[in-house]
Design a protein around this motif. Sequence first.
Motif, PDB file in Angstrom:
ATOM      1  N   THR A  39      29.650 -22.081  53.396  1.00  0.00           N
ATOM      2  CA  THR A  39      28.234 -22.309  53.124  1.00  0.00           C
ATOM      3  C   THR A  39      28.092 -23.059  51.798  1.00  0.00           C
ATOM      4  O   THR A  39      28.826 -22.783  50.842  1.00  0.00           O
ATOM      5  CB  THR A  39      27.484 -20.962  53.033  1.00  0.00           C
ATOM      6  N   THR A  40      27.145 -23.987  51.737  1.00  0.00           N
ATOM      7  CA  THR A  40      26.929 -24.704  50.473  1.00  0.00           C
ATOM      8  C   THR A  40      26.172 -23.816  49.490  1.00  0.00           C
ATOM      9  O   THR A  40      25.451 -22.901  49.891  1.00  0.00           O
ATOM     10  CB  THR A  40      26.125 -26.000  50.681  1.00  0.00           C
ATOM     11  N   ASP A  43      22.464 -23.903  50.208  1.00  0.00           N
ATOM     12  CA  ASP A  43      22.039 -23.022  51.305  1.00  0.00           C
ATOM     13  C   ASP A  43      22.080 -21.552  50.875  1.00  0.00           C
ATOM     14  O   ASP A  43      21.229 -20.760  51.263  1.00  0.00           O
ATOM     15  CB  ASP A  43      22.896 -23.234  52.544  1.00  0.00           C
ATOM     16  N   THR A  82      26.611 -29.567  42.172  1.00  0.00           N
ATOM     17  CA  THR A  82      25.855 -30.180  43.266  1.00  0.00           C
ATOM     18  C   THR A  82      25.567 -29.154  44.359  1.00  0.00           C
ATOM     19  O   THR A  82      26.395 -28.280  44.648  1.00  0.00           O
ATOM     20  CB  THR A  82      26.618 -31.372  43.884  1.00  0.00           C
ATOM     21  N   GLU A  84      25.733 -29.328  47.408  1.00  0.00           N
ATOM     22  CA  GLU A  84      26.655 -29.425  48.547  1.00  0.00           C
ATOM     23  C   GLU A  84      27.980 -28.717  48.303  1.00  0.00           C
ATOM     24  O   GLU A  84      28.824 -28.633  49.192  1.00  0.00           O
ATOM     25  CB  GLU A  84      26.930 -30.894  48.890  1.00  0.00           C
ATOM     26  N   THR A  85      28.188 -28.189  47.104  1.00  0.00           N
ATOM     27  CA  THR A  85      29.442 -27.516  46.769  1.00  0.00           C
ATOM     28  C   THR A  85      29.571 -26.230  47.589  1.00  0.00           C
ATOM     29  O   THR A  85      28.651 -25.422  47.636  1.00  0.00           O
ATOM     30  CB  THR A  85      29.478 -27.159  45.267  1.00  0.00           C
TER      31      THR A  85
END
Length: 109
Positions: A39-40, A43, A82, A84-85
Amino acid sequence: PSRCRNGTDGAGSCYVKGVAELCLADIMSTQVRGVAIDTTIGDAARCMTEARISSLIIRNGERLDGIITERDMVRYLHQRVTPETPVRELMSTPVVTAPALLDIRSAYD
């Protein structure tokens, strides 16, 4: 079930337990939320905000691999991580667990 959160005396009156009488079950949440290891962080933050919770466990299948807290999120924001990490790169490990009936003093030690 008792109508009292902390307990009743012999006459059925409610009382508040002292710290020495508390166990982890008295203060813990039983509705634990978690996300998958891929999971990012964006999120995960969204999940925490929507559920109004302060931490998420990180799962790898059925295994508990880590945890992320609000405090972590503030640090990641400051570090400009970020969204998206993946949480696997940021989670705290190992996760320490304890039995629900363990008394507070023993858990602290």
